[in-house]
Scaffold this active site. Sequence first.
Site, PDB file in Angstrom:
ATOM      1  N   SER A 157      -2.696  25.305   9.263  1.00 45.41           N
ATOM      2  CA  SER A 157      -3.063  26.493   8.511  1.00 45.41           C
ATOM      3  C   SER A 157      -2.908  27.701   9.418  1.00 45.41           C
ATOM      4  O   SER A 157      -3.361  27.682  10.569  1.00 45.41           O
ATOM      5  CB  SER A 157      -4.511  26.392   8.013  1.00 45.41           C
ATOM      6  OG  SER A 157      -4.876  27.543   7.272  1.00 45.41           O
TER       7      SER A 157
ATOM      8  N   HIS B 112       0.389  34.165   5.318  1.00 44.27           N
ATOM      9  CA  HIS B 112      -0.454  32.972   5.314  1.00 44.27           C
ATOM     10  C   HIS B 112       0.437  31.780   5.007  1.00 44.27           C
ATOM     11  O   HIS B 112       1.376  31.865   4.202  1.00 44.27           O
ATOM     12  CB  HIS B 112      -1.543  33.089   4.236  1.00 44.27           C
ATOM     13  CG  HIS B 112      -2.101  31.768   3.789  1.00 44.27           C
ATOM     14  ND1 HIS B 112      -1.699  31.142   2.621  1.00 44.27           N
ATOM     15  CD2 HIS B 112      -3.008  30.934   4.362  1.00 44.27           C
ATOM     16  CE1 HIS B 112      -2.343  29.998   2.484  1.00 44.27           C
ATOM     17  NE2 HIS B 112      -3.141  29.842   3.520  1.00 44.27           N
TER      18      HIS B 112
ATOM     19  N   ASN C 161       0.120  27.185   4.813  1.00 46.06           N
ATOM     20  CA  ASN C 161      -0.735  26.007   4.937  1.00 46.06           C
ATOM     21  C   ASN C 161       0.027  24.813   4.386  1.00 46.06           C
ATOM     22  O   ASN C 161       0.575  24.876   3.288  1.00 46.06           O
ATOM     23  CB  ASN C 161      -2.034  26.232   4.134  1.00 46.06           C
ATOM     24  CG  ASN C 161      -2.911  24.999   4.078  1.00 46.06           C
ATOM     25  OD1 ASN C 161      -2.643  24.073   3.328  1.00 46.06           O
ATOM     26  ND2 ASN C 161      -3.968  25.016   4.852  1.00 46.06           N
TER      27      ASN C 161
ATOM     28  N   ARG D 156      -0.613  20.487   4.137  1.00 44.06           N
ATOM     29  CA  ARG D 156      -1.681  19.521   4.372  1.00 44.06           C
ATOM     30  C   ARG D 156      -1.404  18.196   3.658  1.00 44.06           C
ATOM     31  O   ARG D 156      -0.692  18.149   2.652  1.00 44.06           O
ATOM     32  CB  ARG D 156      -3.019  20.096   3.915  1.00 44.06           C
ATOM     33  CG  ARG D 156      -3.038  20.460   2.445  1.00 44.06           C
ATOM     34  CD  ARG D 156      -4.235  21.315   2.051  1.00 44.06           C
ATOM     35  NE  ARG D 156      -4.178  21.679   0.641  1.00 44.06           N
ATOM     36  CZ  ARG D 156      -3.518  22.730   0.164  1.00 44.06           C
ATOM     37  NH1 ARG D 156      -2.877  23.531   0.988  1.00 44.06           N
ATOM     38  NH2 ARG D 156      -3.512  22.993  -1.135  1.00 44.06           N
TER      39      ARG D 156
ATOM     40  N   GLY E 102     -19.818  18.547   8.613  1.00 48.96           N
ATOM     41  CA  GLY E 102     -19.243  18.750   9.937  1.00 48.96           C
ATOM     42  C   GLY E 102     -18.154  19.795   9.964  1.00 48.96           C
ATOM     43  O   GLY E 102     -17.338  19.815  10.897  1.00 48.96           O
TER      44      GLY E 102
ATOM     45  N   ARG F  86     -15.909  22.962  10.584  1.00 42.74           N
ATOM     46  CA  ARG F  86     -15.801  23.874  11.723  1.00 42.74           C
ATOM     47  C   ARG F  86     -15.623  25.288  11.165  1.00 42.74           C
ATOM     48  O   ARG F  86     -14.528  25.719  10.812  1.00 42.74           O
ATOM     49  CB  ARG F  86     -14.625  23.479  12.611  1.00 42.74           C
ATOM     50  CG  ARG F  86     -14.648  24.168  13.978  1.00 42.74           C
ATOM     51  CD  ARG F  86     -13.635  23.530  14.909  1.00 42.74           C
ATOM     52  NE  ARG F  86     -13.817  23.975  16.275  1.00 42.74           N
ATOM     53  CZ  ARG F  86     -13.206  25.027  16.817  1.00 42.74           C
ATOM     54  NH1 ARG F  86     -12.371  25.750  16.083  1.00 42.74           N
ATOM     55  NH2 ARG F  86     -13.422  25.357  18.070  1.00 42.74           N
TER      56      ARG F  86
END
Length: 342
Positions: free
Chosen positions: A107, A121, A123, A125, A298, A300
């Site tokens: 990303s 931008h 991304n 995945r 979790g 980030r």
Amino acid sequence: MSSTSDVPMRQRVEEYISKLQDDIVSALEKLDPNAPSFKRDSWLRAQGGRGLSCVFAVPETVLEKGGVNISVVHGTLPPPAIKQMRADHSSIPDIETSVPFFAAGISLVIHPRNPHAPTVHANYRYFEITQKPTEEEQAAGKPGKLIAWWFGGGSDLTPSYLYEEDAEHFHRTIRDACAPHGASVYPTFKKWCDEYFFIPHRGESRGIGGIFFDDLCDEPHKRFASSDARPKSPEEIFAFIQAAGDSFVPSYVPILERRVRTPSDEHERRWQLLRRGRYVEFNLVYDRGTKFGLMTPGARIESILMSLPETARWEYMSELGTDPESREGKLLEVLKSPREWA
């Protein structure tokens, strides 16, 4: 998932996004030889996985803020996250318990300092949901049986000032990367991008688009007719992902090279910061990736919010852009009525 390669798709995606990150960061660092290199921040996720964030935010440089991040994470997906994902991923069955997941992606967001140089931008995945591994699978270090998998991603351009030749170059480069993978791919994903990056409360798009796609797997896809030419097998889809990812540098870096040293003034800077305010509004209110990331155990947070600009501006009833003959007004016209650029 059937594949012609003996190497698991998880590993192939991880290797590809690591190389793509290196290629993109290297190309961006060459833009400003006098600037420091991107900061490399390697991290581990307590719940499982790792990442590498390459970030840049240095005063008086070509790039005001930038980040090119990869993450390769695994763990357990709770029912609320599964429920939210099922709305956008038809391949996920109705699951009422937590299940293992694997996600790998790259990303990036680049916010140049010059108002004439557009933000970008991108991304790409890959996501898997599996059953819990059996004792034998666990002993062999293998995941459980695959429940669902898909690829998603895209790339889009957000200028503060419209240069039609830049818009055409960006879209044409991406279109040409999509073309070998099916005649329906670029027009379908371009339309989806225009729809996705729309800010309803403003009645305008975030930028001038590019491509956007999700839930791309070997099952029927709601955006394509059964007769449409598109990648369908894991091998075909992964080949498309690589072509789209590899098109990023040639689609964007030549535009940066043309615009980063264009003379600008305080008026143009003010407009740039107002447009960045719109960028923030979309990312925090509507972006699915941001909302999903914040729900993931979790998570980030620094990486999730990396996309936000360092500086933005909001004005009450600003007059900028209200004159349709001004350069600001001409941009707004395109943002309210998306064009075909390639």
